[in-house]
Design a protein around this motif. Sequence first.
Motif, PDB file in Angstrom:
ATOM      1  N   ALA A 164       0.807  -1.223   0.000  1.00 23.73           N
ATOM      2  CA  ALA A 164       0.000   0.000   0.000  1.00 23.73           C
ATOM      3  C   ALA A 164       0.839   1.271   0.000  1.00 23.73           C
ATOM      4  O   ALA A 164       0.347   2.339   0.354  1.00 23.73           O
ATOM      5  N   GLU A 165       2.084   1.168  -0.408  1.00 23.55           N
ATOM      6  CA  GLU A 165       2.950   2.349  -0.426  1.00 23.55           C
ATOM      7  C   GLU A 165       2.375   3.409  -1.369  1.00 23.55           C
ATOM      8  O   GLU A 165       2.018   3.134  -2.510  1.00 23.55           O
ATOM      9  N   GLY A 166       2.268   4.629  -0.862  1.00 21.59           N
ATOM     10  CA  GLY A 166       1.763   5.729  -1.672  1.00 21.59           C
ATOM     11  C   GLY A 166       0.251   5.831  -1.717  1.00 21.59           C
ATOM     12  O   GLY A 166      -0.294   6.732  -2.354  1.00 21.59           O
ATOM     13  N   ILE A 167      -0.454   4.929  -1.030  1.00 19.25           N
ATOM     14  CA  ILE A 167      -1.915   4.967  -1.012  1.00 19.25           C
ATOM     15  C   ILE A 167      -2.389   5.821   0.161  1.00 19.25           C
ATOM     16  O   ILE A 167      -1.977   5.603   1.302  1.00 19.25           O
ATOM     17  N   ASP A 168      -3.244   6.784  -0.116  1.00 20.03           N
ATOM     18  CA  ASP A 168      -3.759   7.686   0.912  1.00 20.03           C
ATOM     19  C   ASP A 168      -4.991   7.083   1.581  1.00 20.03           C
ATOM     20  O   ASP A 168      -6.071   7.675   1.605  1.00 20.03           O
ATOM     21  N   LEU A 169      -4.853   5.883   2.110  1.00 22.93           N
ATOM     22  CA  LEU A 169      -5.952   5.192   2.770  1.00 22.93           C
ATOM     23  C   LEU A 169      -5.440   4.577   4.060  1.00 22.93           C
ATOM     24  O   LEU A 169      -4.312   4.093   4.121  1.00 22.93           O
ATOM     25  N   ARG A 170      -6.307   4.580   5.087  1.00 23.81           N
ATOM     26  CA  ARG A 170      -5.913   4.107   6.401  1.00 23.81           C
ATOM     27  C   ARG A 170      -6.925   3.095   6.939  1.00 23.81           C
ATOM     28  O   ARG A 170      -8.094   3.094   6.548  1.00 23.81           O
ATOM     29  N   ARG A 171      -6.470   2.272   7.844  1.00 22.45           N
ATOM     30  CA  ARG A 171      -7.364   1.347   8.539  1.00 22.45           C
ATOM     31  C   ARG A 171      -8.434   2.153   9.277  1.00 22.45           C
ATOM     32  O   ARG A 171      -8.131   3.097   9.998  1.00 22.45           O
ATOM     33  N   GLY A 172      -9.688   1.794   9.080  1.00 19.72           N
ATOM     34  CA  GLY A 172     -10.790   2.520   9.696  1.00 19.72           C
ATOM     35  C   GLY A 172     -11.425   3.551   8.786  1.00 19.72           C
ATOM     36  O   GLY A 172     -12.495   4.080   9.104  1.00 19.72           O
ATOM     37  N   ASP A 173     -10.791   3.849   7.640  1.00 15.67           N
ATOM     38  CA  ASP A 173     -11.411   4.746   6.659  1.00 15.67           C
ATOM     39  C   ASP A 173     -12.663   4.087   6.087  1.00 15.67           C
ATOM     40  O   ASP A 173     -12.752   2.857   5.969  1.00 15.67           O
ATOM     41  N   LEU A 174     -13.608   4.924   5.699  1.00 19.83           N
ATOM     42  CA  LEU A 174     -14.870   4.447   5.144  1.00 19.83           C
ATOM     43  C   LEU A 174     -14.972   4.903   3.694  1.00 19.83           C
ATOM     44  O   LEU A 174     -14.933   6.101   3.404  1.00 19.83           O
ATOM     45  N   ILE A 175     -15.089   3.946   2.771  1.00 19.03           N
ATOM     46  CA  ILE A 175     -15.244   4.260   1.347  1.00 19.03           C
ATOM     47  C   ILE A 175     -16.734   4.392   1.045  1.00 19.03           C
ATOM     48  O   ILE A 175     -17.494   3.430   1.167  1.00 19.03           O
ATOM     49  N   LEU A 176     -17.158   5.594   0.645  1.00 20.60           N
ATOM     50  CA  LEU A 176     -18.563   5.848   0.351  1.00 20.60           C
ATOM     51  C   LEU A 176     -18.883   5.676  -1.131  1.00 20.60           C
ATOM     52  O   LEU A 176     -19.971   5.205  -1.485  1.00 20.60           O
ATOM     53  N   GLN A 177     -17.949   6.099  -1.980  1.00 20.27           N
ATOM     54  CA  GLN A 177     -18.176   6.040  -3.421  1.00 20.27           C
ATOM     55  C   GLN A 177     -16.906   5.585  -4.138  1.00 20.27           C
ATOM     56  O   GLN A 177     -15.797   5.845  -3.676  1.00 20.27           O
ATOM     57  N   VAL A 178     -17.113   4.922  -5.272  1.00 15.70           N
ATOM     58  CA  VAL A 178     -16.027   4.598  -6.198  1.00 15.70           C
ATOM     59  C   VAL A 178     -16.422   5.165  -7.554  1.00 15.70           C
ATOM     60  O   VAL A 178     -17.475   4.806  -8.095  1.00 15.70           O
ATOM     61  N   ASN A 179     -15.606   6.079  -8.066  1.00 13.62           N
ATOM     62  CA  ASN A 179     -15.919   6.751  -9.333  1.00 13.62           C
ATOM     63  C   ASN A 179     -17.342   7.315  -9.333  1.00 13.62           C
ATOM     64  O   ASN A 179     -18.107   7.127 -10.276  1.00 13.62           O
ATOM     65  N   GLN A 180     -17.694   7.976  -8.231  1.00 15.35           N
ATOM     66  CA  GLN A 180     -18.958   8.711  -8.067  1.00 15.35           C
ATOM     67  C   GLN A 180     -20.182   7.809  -7.957  1.00 15.35           C
ATOM     68  O   GLN A 180     -21.308   8.287  -8.079  1.00 15.35           O
ATOM     69  N   GLU A 181     -19.983   6.525  -7.706  1.00 16.94           N
ATOM     70  CA  GLU A 181     -21.102   5.613  -7.490  1.00 16.94           C
ATOM     71  C   GLU A 181     -21.052   5.081  -6.062  1.00 16.94           C
ATOM     72  O   GLU A 181     -20.001   4.647  -5.589  1.00 16.94           O
ATOM     73  N   ASP A 182     -22.203   5.119  -5.370  1.00 16.73           N
ATOM     74  CA  ASP A 182     -22.269   4.664  -3.987  1.00 16.73           C
ATOM     75  C   ASP A 182     -21.921   3.181  -3.886  1.00 16.73           C
ATOM     76  O   ASP A 182     -22.300   2.378  -4.749  1.00 16.73           O
ATOM     77  N   VAL A 183     -21.221   2.821  -2.811  1.00 13.80           N
ATOM     78  CA  VAL A 183     -20.909   1.418  -2.531  1.00 13.80           C
ATOM     79  C   VAL A 183     -21.238   1.119  -1.077  1.00 13.80           C
ATOM     80  O   VAL A 183     -21.121   1.984  -0.214  1.00 13.80           O
ATOM     81  N   TRP A 184     -21.676  -0.108  -0.803  1.00 14.45           N
ATOM     82  CA  TRP A 184     -21.964  -0.534   0.563  1.00 14.45           C
ATOM     83  C   TRP A 184     -21.616  -2.005   0.786  1.00 14.45           C
ATOM     84  O   TRP A 184     -21.772  -2.518   1.869  1.00 14.45           O
ATOM     85  N   LYS A 185     -21.109  -2.662  -0.260  1.00 13.89           N
ATOM     86  CA  LYS A 185     -20.655  -4.043  -0.140  1.00 13.89           C
ATOM     87  C   LYS A 185     -19.199  -4.121  -0.602  1.00 13.89           C
ATOM     88  O   LYS A 185     -18.843  -3.524  -1.621  1.00 13.89           O
TER      89      LYS A 185
END
Length: 222
Positions: A164-185
């Motif tokens: 994950a080097e260079g990825i701006d994501l952390r444990r506990g982050d919540l992903i709401l959308q991918v490419n402007q589309e809502d995700v929940w699974k």
Amino acid sequence: MPVVVAFFSFASAGAAESGFIGMQVQGMSPAIAEALGLSRARGVMVRDVALGGPADKAGFRRGDIILSFAGKDIETFEQLVEVVRTIKAGQELTATVRRRGKQAKLALKAGKWLQPWLISKGSFTTIPETGLTLSALTQKVRERFGLRWGSTGVVITLVDPNKAEGIDLRRGDLILQVNQEDVWKPKQVAAKYRQAKGNGKKFLILLVEGVNGFRFSLLKVK
């Protein structure tokens, strides 16, 4: 201790056929009543309101004290729970609240439950190339990571530092959308990644909620 409930939790109890209200409430106590200058503990307090939900559109606000709901006087938390369980999607009702010492009448139309609010079973997936492990947002996961009531999306539960080097994501982050589309699974995020890889895309853009609020992060497709 005051009793607390989030109305969306009724879904996990098999009550998803009831109407969606989109409100989190807390029972009154004598101490709370005294702090507010009230003669007795009557009604139920609004802790939070889901943005864009029926309660929000009706004008409910944090701190409101619900005195009546759907034609029923509300003295206790338990009374409100029983009334809400009978509400159907599309049903129109009125409520009376106490706000800053004055009473106000609100009109509400119950909505339908949206899929992100109906998550009750845990599910996980890993995107090996990115080192990310993702989880559905069940109540247990929400409590484990201290995520706010009303949030929806997919939780990052593990980040492999070797990938994950260079990825701006952390444990506990919540992903709401991918490419402007809502995700929940979790599988929705994985499918978006595979699709982007198959189409030769270099990045996905994620709408993420973290400890400092919302942000857009780029996920490199490898």
